[in-house]
Write a protein that holds these residues in place. Structure first.
Motif, PDB file in Angstrom:
ATOM      1  N   THR A   1      12.956  78.292  78.997  1.00 22.93           N
ATOM      2  CA  THR A   1      12.156  79.498  78.818  1.00 22.93           C
ATOM      3  C   THR A   1      12.985  80.463  77.995  1.00 22.93           C
ATOM      4  O   THR A   1      14.095  80.127  77.568  1.00 22.93           O
ATOM      5  CB  THR A   1      11.699  80.131  80.151  1.00 22.93           C
ATOM      6  N   ASP A   2      12.458  81.647  77.771  1.00 21.36           N
ATOM      7  CA  ASP A   2      13.159  82.627  76.944  1.00 21.36           C
ATOM      8  C   ASP A   2      14.435  83.102  77.659  1.00 21.36           C
ATOM      9  O   ASP A   2      14.350  83.712  78.723  1.00 21.36           O
ATOM     10  CB  ASP A   2      12.202  83.800  76.708  1.00 21.36           C
ATOM     11  N   PRO A   3      15.614  82.846  77.091  1.00 21.44           N
ATOM     12  CA  PRO A   3      16.868  83.245  77.749  1.00 21.44           C
ATOM     13  C   PRO A   3      16.988  84.757  77.958  1.00 21.44           C
ATOM     14  O   PRO A   3      17.779  85.195  78.785  1.00 21.44           O
ATOM     15  CB  PRO A   3      17.953  82.770  76.775  1.00 21.44           C
ATOM     16  N   ARG A   4      16.178  85.536  77.246  1.00 16.46           N
ATOM     17  CA  ARG A   4      16.216  86.989  77.480  1.00 16.46           C
ATOM     18  C   ARG A   4      15.534  87.340  78.796  1.00 16.46           C
ATOM     19  O   ARG A   4      15.732  88.414  79.350  1.00 16.46           O
ATOM     20  CB  ARG A   4      15.511  87.735  76.334  1.00 16.46           C
TER      21      ARG A   4
ATOM     22  N   LYS B   1      19.134  81.851  83.515  1.00 14.20           N
ATOM     23  CA  LYS B   1      19.165  80.452  83.970  1.00 14.20           C
ATOM     24  C   LYS B   1      18.501  79.506  82.976  1.00 14.20           C
ATOM     25  O   LYS B   1      18.519  78.294  83.159  1.00 14.20           O
ATOM     26  CB  LYS B   1      18.449  80.319  85.310  1.00 14.20           C
ATOM     27  N   ALA B   2      17.873  80.061  81.932  1.00 13.71           N
ATOM     28  CA  ALA B   2      17.218  79.212  80.927  1.00 13.71           C
ATOM     29  C   ALA B   2      18.233  78.216  80.391  1.00 13.71           C
ATOM     30  O   ALA B   2      19.387  78.552  80.161  1.00 13.71           O
ATOM     31  CB  ALA B   2      16.657  80.063  79.793  1.00 13.71           C
ATOM     32  N   ARG B   3      17.786  76.980  80.223  1.00 17.51           N
ATOM     33  CA  ARG B   3      18.704  75.902  79.832  1.00 17.51           C
ATOM     34  C   ARG B   3      18.217  75.280  78.523  1.00 17.51           C
ATOM     35  O   ARG B   3      17.027  75.088  78.320  1.00 17.51           O
ATOM     36  CB  ARG B   3      18.693  74.842  80.937  1.00 17.51           C
ATOM     37  N   LYS B   4      19.148  74.943  77.674  1.00 20.31           N
ATOM     38  CA  LYS B   4      18.778  74.280  76.419  1.00 20.31           C
ATOM     39  C   LYS B   4      18.323  72.858  76.728  1.00 20.31           C
ATOM     40  O   LYS B   4      18.976  72.140  77.491  1.00 20.31           O
ATOM     41  CB  LYS B   4      19.964  74.256  75.458  1.00 20.31           C
TER      42      LYS B   4
END
Ligand code: ASP
Ligand code: MG
Length: 418
Positions: free
Chosen positions: A182-185, A189-192
């Motif tokens: 999801t959007d890291p902003r 916890k957003a993961r590539k």
């Protein structure tokens, strides 16, 4: 010779240093034994500047001249990239669209590819050229005029060349290092993602649209072009970026791959419309004709109108907030013309849409229930629900959007790999 397509976006060619950095990545692939087709965007900010000049000169501009001006940013970077490669002793030359020739329709500023003949480039590769640098975003119409493909169109140029030349892969170099869950902003916890399927990528538009032009993903899906999205600001290695590929290539079996959102949504309800055959067509026809992108639709249960036995219902739909005025106008016109009838039009402009996306949903039950439980646990009320084979979307109050994205990211454990 195996062949790669490498595309460099505006920030990756923003100045001469960045172009040298990009050229070094091209040289590395040539040294590995590849022939390379490089697609370049204009230097960042350039296309906006050109569009601005056109608007200032001629507000109701001739679209053919718009394309003549706006396509020029790519010509500069293509020439500079070829020169930089030559300075590194890599045999390279630049190609503008018409020189290939990249044949498109005559829909200026929104042209589509018709054909990319291989002969001219193949001849140069056969002569020993290692790199063809192509100005992205442009082509030539049947009338012999320069065309452009719509903003962000260089991605589509890259995919089209990868398909036409049977490239092993199409690497899209940008300023982000891949596609995230999801959007890291919104959540740290957003993961590539290591891999994502074409279909999921299309559904995750809110995460990917700024990275990849949607058309390019559609084209990649149709021709099964493997796309890698990666940053030109990092060292490139095997692990770099996210591979967008056919689902057969994906072993990882997460039910949900990502959480997407769209912040500026509106919910509109037509209260008390007749419930009769043709009513939906009478409502949504005029909306479509006036360019309103209707997304979710719910028709309520039918009841009898007061003092009559004609059945009536309420019709609810969502669309982007900036299209509400247009929608209202279209509906009022349809009512004035006697095509539809309703008591009131209720408009809620404070909505947002949050979606969970995953090809795993096809084979797993209970995804929706898990999603609704997670939202309920955080007290988020759901206004409208819509589902497709690989996506479940809910419309909620905009003020809860971030909270909802975080809750769903946690609920589906997207911070953990496969
Ligand atoms: N330079 C064009 C744009 O800014 C095309 C592209 O970069 O993809 O839209
Ligand atoms: Mg772009």
């Amino acid at each position: 010779m195996p062949l790669l397509v490498m595309k460099f976006g505006g920030t990756s060619v923003a100045d001469l240093d960045r172009i040298r950095n990009a050229a070094a990545k091209v040289k590395a692939e040539v040294d590995r034994g590849y022939d390379v087709i490089v697609i370049v965007s204009a230097m960042s900010g350039k296309t906006n500047e050109l569009v601005g000049w056109v608007n200032e000169t001629s507000p109701l501009y001739d679209a053919r001249e718009y394309d003549a001006v706006v396509s020029s940013g790519e010509n500069v970077t293509a020439g500079l990239m070829a020169l930089t490669l030559q300075e590194m002793d890599v045999p390279a030359r630049s190609w503008q669209g018409w020189q290939v020739p990249i044949q498109t329709t005559s829909a200026h500023s929104a042209a589509r590819f018709v054909d990319i003949p291989r002969a001219n480039l193949d001849m140069k590769f056969a002569e020993g050229f290692k790199v063809a640098v192509i100005a992205g975003f442009q082509g030539v119409s049947p009338e012999g005029r320069i065309t452009t493909l719509g903003r962000g169109g260089s991605d589509t140029t890259a995919v089209a060349f990868a398909a036409a030349f049977g490239a092993e892969r199409c690497d899209i170099y940008t300023d982000v290092d891949g596609i995230y869950t999801t959007d890291p902003r919104i959540t740290s916890k957003a993961r590539k993602l290591e891999k994502i399927s074409f279909e999921e990528m299309l559904e995750l538009a809110s995460l990917g649209a700024k990275v990849l032009q949607t058309r390019s993903v559609e084209l990649a899906m149709r021709y099964k072009v493997r796309l890698r999205v990666l940053s030109s600001f990092d060292e490139t290695d095997e692990q770099s970026g996210t591979l967008v590929c056919d689902e057969d290539e994906i072993m990882e079996s997460k039910v949900v791959s990502g959480v997407a959102y769209s912040r500026e949504e509106a919910k509109l309800t037509l209260v008390t419309v007749e419930d009769r055959p043709g009513i939906a067509a009478a409502i949504f026809g005029p909306l479509a004709d006036s360019g309103v992108n209707v997304d979710m639709i719910v028709q309520n249960i039918s009841e009898k109108a007061q003092g009559s036995d004609k059945p009536v219902t309420d019709m609810t739909f969502s669309c982007p907030v900036d299209q509400v005025a247009r929608a209202r106008k279209a509906l009022e016109a349809a009512r004035d013309a006697g095509h539809i009838n309703y008591d009131t039009l209720e408009v809620d402009e404070d909505a947002a849409k949050v979606s969970v996306v995953g090809i795993g949903m096809r084979s797993h039950a209970g995804v929706a229930a898990r999603m609704f439980r997670a939202l309920a646990a955080d007290g988020v009320n759901i206004k409208v629900i819509a589902t497709s084979e690989i996506k479940i979307s809910v419309l909620i109050d905009r003020k809860y959007m971030e909270l909802a994205v975080q809750a769903l990211h946690d609920a589906f454990e997207l911070d953990k790999a496969g």
